[in-house]
Design an enzyme around this catalytic site. Structure first.
Site, PDB file in Angstrom:
ATOM      1  N   GLY A  17      44.502   1.807  23.335  1.00 18.59           N
ATOM      2  CA  GLY A  17      43.630   2.865  22.828  1.00 18.59           C
ATOM      3  C   GLY A  17      43.010   2.494  21.484  1.00 18.59           C
ATOM      4  O   GLY A  17      43.456   1.569  20.803  1.00 18.59           O
ATOM      5  N   LYS A  28       7.675 -35.615  23.951  1.00 17.13           N
ATOM      6  CA  LYS A  28       9.089 -35.597  23.563  1.00 17.13           C
ATOM      7  C   LYS A  28       9.300 -36.645  22.481  1.00 17.13           C
ATOM      8  O   LYS A  28       8.811 -37.768  22.629  1.00 17.13           O
ATOM      9  CB  LYS A  28       9.961 -35.939  24.768  1.00 17.13           C
ATOM     10  CG  LYS A  28      11.428 -35.927  24.462  1.00 17.13           C
ATOM     11  CD  LYS A  28      12.201 -36.983  25.225  1.00 17.13           C
ATOM     12  CE  LYS A  28      12.033 -38.354  24.625  1.00 17.13           C
ATOM     13  NZ  LYS A  28      12.991 -39.361  25.127  1.00 17.13           N
ATOM     14  N   ARG A  78      32.496  -2.637  33.292  1.00  9.82           N
ATOM     15  CA  ARG A  78      31.241  -2.236  33.944  1.00  9.82           C
ATOM     16  C   ARG A  78      30.119  -3.262  33.799  1.00  9.82           C
ATOM     17  O   ARG A  78      29.095  -3.174  34.460  1.00  9.82           O
ATOM     18  CB  ARG A  78      30.787  -0.865  33.410  1.00  9.82           C
ATOM     19  CG  ARG A  78      31.596   0.281  33.990  1.00  9.82           C
ATOM     20  CD  ARG A  78      31.339   1.570  33.246  1.00  9.82           C
ATOM     21  NE  ARG A  78      32.017   1.594  31.948  1.00  9.82           N
ATOM     22  CZ  ARG A  78      31.810   2.530  31.028  1.00  9.82           C
ATOM     23  NH1 ARG A  78      30.950   3.499  31.246  1.00  9.82           N
ATOM     24  NH2 ARG A  78      32.477   2.486  29.891  1.00  9.82           N
TER      25      ARG A  78
HETATM   26  C1  UD1 Z   1      35.015   6.262  22.117  1.00  9.52           C
HETATM   27  C2  UD1 Z   1      35.482   7.525  21.411  1.00  9.52           C
HETATM   28  C3  UD1 Z   1      34.481   8.640  21.714  1.00  9.52           C
HETATM   29  C4  UD1 Z   1      33.081   8.234  21.295  1.00  9.52           C
HETATM   30  C5  UD1 Z   1      32.699   6.900  21.949  1.00  9.52           C
HETATM   31  C6  UD1 Z   1      31.400   6.406  21.361  1.00  9.52           C
HETATM   32  C7  UD1 Z   1      37.913   7.388  21.368  1.00  9.52           C
HETATM   33  C8  UD1 Z   1      39.180   7.901  21.986  1.00  9.52           C
HETATM   34  N1  UD1 Z   1      36.784   7.888  21.880  1.00  9.52           N
HETATM   35  O1  UD1 Z   1      35.094   6.505  23.504  1.00  9.52           O
HETATM   36  O2  UD1 Z   1      34.844   9.812  21.019  1.00  9.52           O
HETATM   37  O3  UD1 Z   1      32.154   9.228  21.656  1.00  9.52           O
HETATM   38  O4  UD1 Z   1      33.706   5.902  21.689  1.00  9.52           O
HETATM   39  O5  UD1 Z   1      30.925   5.278  22.034  1.00  9.52           O
HETATM   40  O6  UD1 Z   1      37.966   6.596  20.465  1.00  9.52           O
HETATM   41  N2  UD1 Z   1      38.885  -0.786  22.196  1.00  9.52           N
HETATM   42  C9  UD1 Z   1      39.826  -1.675  21.746  1.00  9.52           C
HETATM   43  N3  UD1 Z   1      41.127  -1.485  22.080  1.00  9.52           N
HETATM   44  C10 UD1 Z   1      41.531  -0.441  22.835  1.00  9.52           C
HETATM   45  C11 UD1 Z   1      40.570   0.475  23.287  1.00  9.52           C
HETATM   46  C12 UD1 Z   1      39.244   0.280  22.951  1.00  9.52           C
HETATM   47  O7  UD1 Z   1      39.496  -2.642  21.052  1.00  9.52           O
HETATM   48  O8  UD1 Z   1      42.743  -0.338  23.082  1.00  9.52           O
HETATM   49  C13 UD1 Z   1      37.504  -0.987  21.832  1.00  9.52           C
HETATM   50  C14 UD1 Z   1      36.609  -1.202  23.028  1.00  9.52           C
HETATM   51  O9  UD1 Z   1      36.507  -2.591  23.329  1.00  9.52           O
HETATM   52  C15 UD1 Z   1      35.291  -0.630  22.546  1.00  9.52           C
HETATM   53  C16 UD1 Z   1      35.708   0.465  21.561  1.00  9.52           C
HETATM   54  O10 UD1 Z   1      37.036   0.190  21.209  1.00  9.52           O
HETATM   55  O11 UD1 Z   1      34.525  -1.590  21.854  1.00  9.52           O
HETATM   56  C17 UD1 Z   1      35.579   1.876  22.152  1.00  9.52           C
HETATM   57  O12 UD1 Z   1      36.489   1.992  23.231  1.00  9.52           O
HETATM   58  P1  UD1 Z   1      36.109   2.753  24.578  1.00  9.52           P
HETATM   59  O13 UD1 Z   1      37.279   2.727  25.471  1.00  9.52           O
HETATM   60  O14 UD1 Z   1      34.819   2.222  25.090  1.00  9.52           O
HETATM   61  O15 UD1 Z   1      35.934   4.238  24.036  1.00  9.52           O
HETATM   62  P2  UD1 Z   1      34.984   5.353  24.638  1.00  9.52           P
HETATM   63  O16 UD1 Z   1      35.615   5.906  25.858  1.00  9.52           O
HETATM   64  O17 UD1 Z   1      33.611   4.870  24.735  1.00  9.52           O
HETATM   65 CA    CA Z   2      32.478   2.810  24.954  1.00 11.75          CA
END
Ligand code: UD1
Ligand code: CA
Length: 484
Positions: free
Chosen positions: A87, A358, A22
């Site tokens: 995840g 400068k 995004r």
């Molecule tokens: C996550 C939480 C949610 C919380 C929110 C807060 C989970 C399933 N959900 O959701 O409960 O309210 O954060 O902001 O954890 N990332 C990785 N590898 C992956 C997936 C994600 O490194 O495989 C990192 C992303 O880059 C990011 C962070 O983990 O920095 C959070 O991942 P994101 O997919 O943004 O989770 P949310 O949907 O925001």
């Molecule tokens: Ca997030």
């Protein structure tokens, strides 16, 4: 800063493998900057005072760039590569696999896109965690959309975290959300991660599922609440701007409480890397970035951008752009002044309006008051550089130095063709082109003598307003020297 206690985590895991779709950017999300630091650096700056033994950053998208930032800013942090983003639970497993198997204690898990978390939040979380299997940092949000909800039992103990897209209507009405920041017992976390599946709406391994697993095994799970504005995760450029504004207010508030006057904090943008001493005054529209420092009683603004610049006590800097400059005690700069790298102004020196400098040292009490270019020069104390002087430092191939002594008077519109030296106490005549060195105490005149061609206007511009004015002037003389 809170001092680390035995409640401090053994390890910190920062999740930063996601793309940040995004943001619509070629740059990985966590490398976008606010208040002079990348998002991931803000997170690591908040965790650093906890002094964990290990800090592991999970990288994936744009990993070379993220690794380069970590190597330059946080050389003690290690990385774990998550090549496929399966995840948040999977990401934590990848990080744990890089840590020694025998490691015990607690681990702090957080995301790399939450620049507003404070060390105090993390220390509070750490303290509250003592004796629990997991402790979640939560906040109550007016609009909880998109966040995982904290589901509590009737006795208000934490039961589970349910993601927005997997939640029932009743659960979606809950306003307490998961910040994505947690403390876990290391051994219990490893064990629970082995049991999570991916049977959810996204088909991902959710770290949040660990909570209900720990609860079902009879372990204690706690939650600690913080303020809504601390947990903001940056997902798009609007949130990046919101985070920047929150940090600006936080930074300015801290400086005001330490004795710095801000006339208009809303238009003063101070990087978190800048320092300001008490009794300095910051006027509207000021941008201070990099390693800039402002000493006591200095006045900055209005309308300044100062990068990596040192401003000594009592200096006044108005409508100026500076980069890599040193501005001396009680000196004065501006308006409309451009100070480039290597500029050093002595005590009580002055660089005035429309002056560019400068790689130039201006001695104590020396002045370049108006409309001049000063490049590759040393100027002695008490010297005055007349208006519209140019230090001609470039011959089209190489740059050359000009050295000017003490108490020199350079006449207006002098061209100093480097390399050239002007001795102590010397003068140059206005409009001179100085190509040879000037001995101490000499007056250098290097310009053509004036010649008046009498009656030229009357003869060559007859009937013009200028000619009429000349004819009407009783002091007008014609070419034969007769009066009109
Ligand atoms: C996550 C939480 C949610 C919380 C929110 C807060 C989970 C399933 N959900 O959701 O409960 O309210 O954060 O902001 O954890 N990332 C990785 N590898 C992956 C997936 C994600 O490194 O495989 C990192 C992303 O880059 C990011 C962070 O983990 O920095 C959070 O991942 P994101 O997919 O943004 O989770 P949310 O949907 O925001
Ligand atoms: Ca997030």
């Amino acid at each position: 800063m809170p001092t680390p206690t035995n409640a401090s985590p053994t390890a910190v895991i920062v999740l930063a493998a996601g793309q940040g779709t995004r943001m619509k950017s070629d740059l990985p999300k966590v490398l976008h900057s606010v208040a002079g630091r990348t998002l991931v650096s803000h997170v690591l700056a908040a965790t650093a005072p906890l002094s964990a033994e290990h800090t592991v950053v999970v990288v994936g998208h744009g990993r070379e760039l993220v690794e380069a930032e970590l190597a330059s800013q946080w050389p003690k942090a290690t990385t774990a590569v998550q090549s496929e983003q399966l995840g948040t639970g999977h990401a934590v497993s990848v990080a744990l696999a890089t840590l020694p198997e025998a490691l015990s204690g607690s681990v702090l898990v957080l995301a790399g896109d939450t620049p507003l978390l404070t060390t105090v939040d993390l220390a509070n979380l750490s303290q509250a965690h003592a004796g629990a299997s997991a402790t979640i940092l939560t906040a109550h949000l007016e609009n909880a959309f998109g966040y995982g909800r904290i589901v509590r039992d009737s006795d208000s103990t934490v039961n589970s975290i349910v993601e927005e897209r997997d939640a029932s209507d009743e659960q979606r009405a809950l306003t307490e959300v998961n910040s994505g920041v947690y403390m876990f017992d290391l051994g219990l976390l490893r064990n629970a991660l082995g049991k999570i599946g991916s049977s959810n709406d996204q088909g991902e391994q959710y770290l949040t599922d660990v909570i209900s697993i720990l609860r079902s095994e009879g372990h204690t799970v706690r939650a600690v609440e913080t303020h809504e504005s601390h947990i903001l995760g940056v997902n798009d450029r609007r949130q990046l701007a919101v985070a920047g504004a929150v940090l600006r207010d936080r930074i300015n508030d801290a400086w005001m409480l330490s004795g710095v006057t801000f006339v208009d904090p809303a238009t003063s943008w101070i990087d978190s890397t800048v320092t300001i001493e008490r009794d300095a005054v910051i006027l509207p529209n000021v941008l201070l970035t990099g390693s800039t420092s402002v000493a006591s009683r200095a006045t900055i603004g209005p309308d300044c951008s100062l990068h990596d610049t040192t401003i000594a006590a009592g200096a006044t800097v108005i409508r100026t752009t500076a980069n890599g400059a040193v501005i001396g005690t009680d000196s004065s700069v501006g308006p409309y002044t451009y100070l480039r790298p290597g500029t050093v102004l002595g005590t009580g020196a002055r660089a005035g309006g429309f002056v560019e400098m400068k790689n130039a040292h201006l001695g104590d009490g020396a002045k370049v008051p108006h409309l001049s270019y000063v490049g590759d020069a040393t100027i002695g104390e008490g010297t005055n550089i007349g208006a519209a002087t140019v230090f001609v430092n470039y011959d089209g191939v190489a740059k050359h130095e000009t050295v000017i002594g003490k108490h020199v008077r350079i006449g207006s519109d002098t061209m100093l063709v480097a390399p050239v030296t002007v001795g102590d106490g010397a003068y140059t005549a206005a409009g001179s082109v100085i190509t040879d060195s000037v001995p101490a105490g000499a007056m250098a005149v290097a310009r053509a003598r004036q010649r008046n061609i009498l009656d030229w206007v009357v003869r060559r511009r007859p009937g013009s307003k200028s000619a009429q004015a000349a004819m009407a002037d009783s002091t007008h003389t014609n070419s034969s020297g007769e009066g009109a």
